[in-house]
Write a protein that holds these residues in place. Structure first.
Motif, PDB file in Angstrom:
ATOM      1  N   CYS A  16     -34.477 -23.775 -79.064  1.00  0.00           N
ATOM      2  CA  CYS A  16     -34.013 -24.661 -77.972  1.00  0.00           C
ATOM      3  C   CYS A  16     -33.357 -23.795 -76.901  1.00  0.00           C
ATOM      4  CB  CYS A  16     -33.041 -25.690 -78.518  1.00  0.00           C
ATOM      5  SG  CYS A  16     -33.730 -26.674 -79.850  1.00  0.00           S
ATOM      6  N   CYS A 112     -29.610 -30.484 -81.533  1.00  0.00           N
ATOM      7  CA  CYS A 112     -30.174 -31.341 -80.483  1.00  0.00           C
ATOM      8  C   CYS A 112     -29.406 -32.663 -80.452  1.00  0.00           C
ATOM      9  CB  CYS A 112     -31.654 -31.599 -80.761  1.00  0.00           C
ATOM     10  SG  CYS A 112     -32.390 -32.689 -79.546  1.00  0.00           S
ATOM     11  N   CYS A 122     -41.056 -31.056 -78.096  1.00  0.00           N
ATOM     12  CA  CYS A 122     -40.095 -30.667 -79.143  1.00  0.00           C
ATOM     13  C   CYS A 122     -40.522 -31.254 -80.481  1.00  0.00           C
ATOM     14  CB  CYS A 122     -38.689 -31.151 -78.791  1.00  0.00           C
ATOM     15  SG  CYS A 122     -38.146 -30.599 -77.165  1.00  0.00           S
TER      16      CYS A 122
HETATM   17  S1  SF4 Z   1     -34.515 -31.599 -76.321  1.00  0.00           S
HETATM   18 FE1  SF4 Z   1     -35.896 -30.183 -77.403  1.00  0.00          FE
HETATM   19  S2  SF4 Z   1     -35.334 -28.129 -76.648  1.00  0.00           S
HETATM   20 FE2  SF4 Z   1     -33.653 -29.546 -76.130  1.00  0.00          FE
HETATM   21  S3  SF4 Z   1     -32.183 -29.393 -77.822  1.00  0.00           S
HETATM   22 FE3  SF4 Z   1     -33.551 -31.136 -78.290  1.00  0.00          FE
HETATM   23  S4  SF4 Z   1     -35.215 -30.262 -79.534  1.00  0.00           S
HETATM   24 FE4  SF4 Z   1     -34.151 -28.545 -78.540  1.00  0.00          FE
END
Ligand code: SF4
Ligand code: SF4
Length: 293
Positions: A16, A112, A122
């Protein structure tokens, strides 16, 4: 190694490391989380597989591009100094701004914060839904081998790939959902392309500029334009579009409060704030009853 791969996410949060790119409809449902820009990218593919290329992967790629593209047009690609008949695919999506360096804006203490409504990209980690099935094994191996990533690939994890094919149900579901969303968003993307052809909105790049820049970088534009086009074409109600503009403004203001950022990022956020405030003022003015003389 055989084609069987197991996978479990240990939620280490290491992948992320930047804000996601999402489909237009997803941006509408995540406007309270991310600051979005409209993103234009071009991919070109020869009309037929080149000698030595994997034909199955080529046709899978072609089908996926056709499903997600806002527009396709014939082009000549230069291959070994020879022109090759090809197709250029214009992809339109929404890019969340990286408001903190090296971390997605939805990351909260390494986790997340929007897990139940995280974007399709994701949900399809470690194999992005826009990639052809035939590349699953290579993509999977490259992803889990990324230094710092703590994915569990032991047999304790569920089977992800068997015989090189994806068997993981959530990933297959995300791929199916992405194709469905591409169909839903198609009229929206086509309306944006029509506005670009008319040149009626100066905040949109021209098709010629996007093609000319394709080899160097993707181009972005204000997401406000996308909300307004959706409202103009009846894809979003006026109130919904106005609500999205208000949500984006609030998200930008929250991000501005959040911490240190580069001068360029600061300027982009300030410009977006001005743009959204102006859009709201215009919406208020245009909704006032006309005065009789
Ligand atoms: S939105 Fe996607 S990239 Fe952002 S923290 Fe959540 S899982 Fe990770
Ligand atoms: S790097 Fe692997 S384990 Fe860590 S959050 Fe991403 S998918 Fe999960």
């Amino acid at each position: 190694m055989s084609g069987v791969r197991h996978f479990a996410c240990t939620q280490c949060g290491k992948c992320c490391n930047r804000a996601p790119e999402v489909e237009l409809s997803e941006a509408a449902s995540l406007a309270d989380v991310f600051v979005f820009r409209l993103l234009f990218r071009v991919y070109s593919l020869p009309r037929a597989p080149e000698r030595g290329a994997d034909a199955e992967v080529f046709y899978q790629k072609k089908r996926l591009l056709a499903a997600h593209a806002a527009r396709k047009s014939p082009v000549k690609l230069m291959r070994q100094s020879k022109p090759v008949d090809s197709t250029s695919y214009l992809l339109i999506s929404a890019l969340a701004l990286d408001t903190l360096p090296g971390a997605c804006a939805a990351l909260d203490e390494g986790r997340c914060s929007i897990h139940d409504r995280r974007p399709l990209g994701c949900r399809s980690v470690p194999f992005h839904y826009s990639r052809p099935h035939g590349l699953a094994l290579a993509d999977f191996d490259a992803f889990v081998a990324t230094p710092g990533y703590a994915c569990d690939t032991s047999e304790a994890g569920a089977p992800f790939l068997q015989g090189g094919r994806i068997v993981d149900a959530p990933t297959l579901q995300a791929r199916g959902d992405a194709l469905q969303l591409a169909t839903i968003d198609r009229p929206w993307k086509e309306a944006i392309v029509r506005a670009m052809k008319r040149g009626s909105d100066s905040s949109l790049p021209s098709l010629a500029d996007i093609e000319a820049n394709a080899g160097f970088a993707a181009m972005t534009a204000s997401m406000r334009t996308a909300w307004e086009i959706a409202a103009d074409t009846g894809l979003l109600g006026r109130e919904k579009a106005r609500g999205l503009i208000q949500q984006q403004l609030a998200t930008i203001e929250r991000e501005v409060q959040r911490g240190e950022r580069s001068a360029a990022d600061w300027q982009t956020l300030q410009e977006m704030c001005r743009d959204y405030r102006q859009a709201l003022r215009q919406a208020v003015v245009s909704s006032l009853p006309k005065l009789r003389r």
